[in-house]
Write a protein that holds these residues in place. Structure first.
Motif, PDB file in Angstrom:
ATOM      1  N   UNK B  28       0.844  -1.200   0.000  1.00 44.94           N
ATOM      2  CA  UNK B  28       0.000   0.000   0.000  1.00 44.94           C
ATOM      3  C   UNK B  28       0.883   1.256   0.000  1.00 44.94           C
ATOM      4  N   UNK B  29       1.734   1.371   1.028  1.00 43.38           N
ATOM      5  CA  UNK B  29       2.525   2.593   1.161  1.00 43.38           C
ATOM      6  C   UNK B  29       3.564   2.731   0.036  1.00 43.38           C
ATOM      7  N   UNK B  30       4.304   1.645  -0.231  1.00 40.83           N
ATOM      8  CA  UNK B  30       5.326   1.701  -1.275  1.00 40.83           C
ATOM      9  C   UNK B  30       4.719   2.016  -2.653  1.00 40.83           C
ATOM     10  N   UNK B  31       3.700   1.261  -3.099  1.00 35.25           N
ATOM     11  CA  UNK B  31       3.115   1.615  -4.391  1.00 35.25           C
ATOM     12  C   UNK B  31       2.520   3.014  -4.398  1.00 35.25           C
ATOM     13  N   UNK B  32       2.025   3.457  -3.251  1.00 35.36           N
ATOM     14  CA  UNK B  32       1.464   4.810  -3.209  1.00 35.36           C
ATOM     15  C   UNK B  32       2.562   5.852  -3.449  1.00 35.36           C
ATOM     16  N   UNK B  33       3.702   5.656  -2.756  1.00 33.52           N
ATOM     17  CA  UNK B  33       4.837   6.558  -2.978  1.00 33.52           C
ATOM     18  C   UNK B  33       5.318   6.446  -4.420  1.00 33.52           C
ATOM     19  N   UNK B  34       5.281   5.221  -4.937  1.00 35.09           N
ATOM     20  CA  UNK B  34       5.691   4.968  -6.318  1.00 35.09           C
ATOM     21  C   UNK B  34       4.764   5.676  -7.305  1.00 35.09           C
ATOM     22  N   UNK B  35       3.468   5.715  -6.983  1.00 37.19           N
ATOM     23  CA  UNK B  35       2.499   6.372  -7.870  1.00 37.19           C
ATOM     24  C   UNK B  35       2.869   7.830  -8.036  1.00 37.19           C
ATOM     25  N   UNK B  36       3.144   8.469  -6.907  1.00 34.71           N
ATOM     26  CA  UNK B  36       3.495   9.890  -6.958  1.00 34.71           C
ATOM     27  C   UNK B  36       4.811  10.079  -7.709  1.00 34.71           C
ATOM     28  N   UNK B  37       5.809   9.247  -7.369  1.00 33.68           N
ATOM     29  CA  UNK B  37       7.123   9.379  -8.000  1.00 33.68           C
ATOM     30  C   UNK B  37       7.053   9.114  -9.509  1.00 33.68           C
ATOM     31  N   UNK B  38       6.448   7.980  -9.885  1.00 34.05           N
ATOM     32  CA  UNK B  38       6.392   7.619 -11.303  1.00 34.05           C
ATOM     33  C   UNK B  38       5.653   8.666 -12.124  1.00 34.05           C
TER      34      UNK B  38
END
Lengths: 278, 299
Positions: B28-38
């Motif tokens: 949840x947290x990692x993909x969420x951070x990834x969403x913003x970054x990507x």
């Protein structure tokens, strides 16, 4: 309560029956269509009289298995959903219990984080998550359909709020007898927490059994795909045979309806709980 | 000794939360951070271009992209129609079911039953109900009740009717969920309130307006929020019934995001779209918190 007049009561029943038909007719069309010869489904779908099949036959049900690996989809769905439900119950109840009943440094900050994570729906992270699992080489497996959904912030929250109101006396008696937290949880708390386990199990089951977006994104072979993708694929598989499609639908929903009928009170209570806790 | 016991308990507590925390962090947290970054890059699977930081370029692109704006508009329109419709209907059903009549439980079961149906199956069944011409049940019914004045429509291929058709399908499947939540709230209203009101001579309408509605306030806010978020997530029905068509009349934020990320491999673009989706959900949730807090301050 004042007693209602006969006329009012009659009117209410008429309204209820009328509304009930709206909810039932699509289901009945599916059921009767699944028993009809394919060519008759479309001709008769336009009328309510067509609800009763003239020469009911189970041919469509046989057809489904010869045209698509229905059993495979069913096994996949059952395996994926039950893995998520069972491991989820264990993992999330333990966390909920630790947050509600055990004392440890850093607890409140972590609890706040978990509650904040509740507002991130799968849809908001589906794209990067699918990229992430692609990098891990997990695409097209059971694992990729199970592991991301085991830990669930909302389930933890439901367990947490249930354990918060759990009577302290039972635990204290066990502690005096020398039991540690592990034994207290498994032999005293969990057996007395059936309502919350049932609620979480049912809510998880409903979401996962119908899961469509995620498996669509990360699987491509029939060997691991679940029922919702199965019916979507079957529905576009030429030739378009409505009788077969409906037979697929009936077989897909019957296990769920049986569960629903057996545990109806729990289903309704589980859904109602989401409102109280939210 | 007591200190050691505490340390032992801390360790056990941490072990209890560990599996759940690993799951939430990793999925949840990692993909969420990834969403913003990507979303701030140019990531495109299989592209020969090197990964580059683009800043808000993807957002600028999607907000000038006709299809995405159309998806945004459709999603909002869908929410705007379905939220009052489904909440109103759920409340009416809950009020009907809440009456002390014989056999009422049967109706509760019937109204709730579609909730256990997967949306994929519901969508497929409703495609046939919406079938064009006399093969479709809906067209035939409308022809009968209008004494033949109704001109049969191909609902799902008609730009004006496709979104309303998806709305109807969604209400049919989902309204039982909201009904059950409101029913529980109705049943928790203390009977004394109604008795007091009757002594004061309040009629049924006054009782509804001055007792039932205010007592249901929190449950109604919750139902409105959940229904709105569900509406924003609209995907399954679109994927199966219309594939976003005809002429983008039913495309949604999620449909475009999945399309961008998979059909054209533009992960960064898809990520930007899901970030927009999340911001909308977040704003709605904050609004709900605000409304609930406001009431507590008054009470």
């Amino acid at each position: 309560m004042k007693r209602k007049s006969l006329l009012t009561t009659l009117l209410i029943y008429c309204t209820l029956v009328g509304l009930g038909l709206i909810f039932l007719v699509p289901i009945l069309i599916m059921l009767s269509g699944s028993l009809k010869i394919d060519t008759r489904v479309l001709i008769e779908a336009g009328s309510l009289a067509g609800l009763v099949p003239e020469q009911p036959s189970l041919e469509n049900y046989r057809d489904v298995s010869t045209r698509v690996p229905f059993i495979r989809y069913l096994v996949n769905s059952t395996l994926i959903t039950s893995s998520i439900v069972l491991t989820g119950l264990l993992v999330n109840s333990l966390a909920g219990y630790a947050f509600a009943r055990l004392q440890w440094p850093g607890r409140d900050a972590l609890l706040f984080t978990v509650i904040a994570l509740m507002i991130i729906p799968l849809e908001a992270i589906a794209v990067p998550l699918s990229y992430q699992v692609t990098l891990l080489g997990w695409r097209d497996t059971y694992l990729v359909q199970i592991l991301p959904f085991v830990a669930n912030a909302f389930s933890i929250y439901l367990f947490y709020s249930f354990f918060l109101d759990f009577p302290k006396e039972l635990e204290e008696a066990a502690r005096i007898d020398g039991a540690g937290p592990v034994r207290i949880f498994f032999s005293v708390v969990a057996p007395n927490a059936k309502p919350v386990f049932a609620t979480v199990a049912i809510l998880t089951f409903l979401t996962q059994w119908g899961s469509f977006l995620w498996p669509m994104m990360v699987t491509h072979s029939e060997a691991v795909r679940p029922l919702p993708l199965g019916i979507a694929a079957f529905y576009t598989l030429p030739p378009l045979q409505w009788g077969d499609i409906f037979a697929f639908g009936v077989m897909m929903i019957v296990p769920v309806l049986l569960l629903f009928m057996a545990f109806q009170r729990w289903f309704i209570r589980g859904v109602a709980t989401t409102g109280v806790k939210g | 000794m007591a200190d050691q016991l505490h340390k032992h308990e801390h360790l056990i507590a941490r072990l209890f939360v560990l599996p759940a925390l690993i799951g939430l962090l990793g999925f949840v947290l990692l993909p969420f951070a990834l969403a913003v970054t990507l979303s701030l890059t140019n990531l495109r699977l299989g592209s020969p271009l090197p990964l580059e930081f683009l800043g808000v370029e993807q957002y600028r692109r999607i907000f000038t992209d006709y299809t995405f704006l159309r998806a945004l508009r459709n999603t909002m329109l869908f929410a705007l129609i379905i939220v009052p419709l489904q909440t109103g209907l759920a409340l009416s059903l809950a009020l009907l079911i809440n009456q002390p009549l014989r056999g009422i439980v049967v109706f509760r079961t019937v109204f709730f039953m579609p909730v256990v149906f997967p949306l994929s199956l519901v969508s497929v069944v409703w495609v046939l109900l919406f079938a064009p011409g006399s093969a479709g049940l809906l067209n035939s019914l409308l022809e009968i009740v209008s004494f033949g004045a109704w001109q049969p429509k191909d609902f799902l291929h008609d730009t004006a009717w496709a979104l309303p058709a998806i709305t109807l399908t969604s209400v049919w499947q989902g309204v039982g969920f909201q009904m059950v939540i409101l029913l529980a709230a109705l049943q928790s209203i203390p009977e004394e309130l109604y008795q007091a009101a009757r002594i004061d001579g309040a009629n049924r309408r006054q009782q509804f307006v001055f007792i039932t509605l205010p007592q249901l306030r929190n449950a109604l806010i919750f139902v409105v929020l959940v229904t709105t978020i569900l509406a924003f997530r609209l995907f399954d029905q679109v994927q199966i019934m219309t594939q976003g068509g005809p002429q983008y009349a039913t495309t949604t934020i999620m449909y475009e995001a999945v399309n961008a990320a998979f059909a054209s491999q533009q992960v960064a673009k898809g990520a930007a779209m899901t970030v927009v989706f999340f911001v909308l959900v977040l704003l709605l949730t904050l609004l709900q918190r605000f409304l609930l807090r406001q009431e507590r301050a008054v009470a």
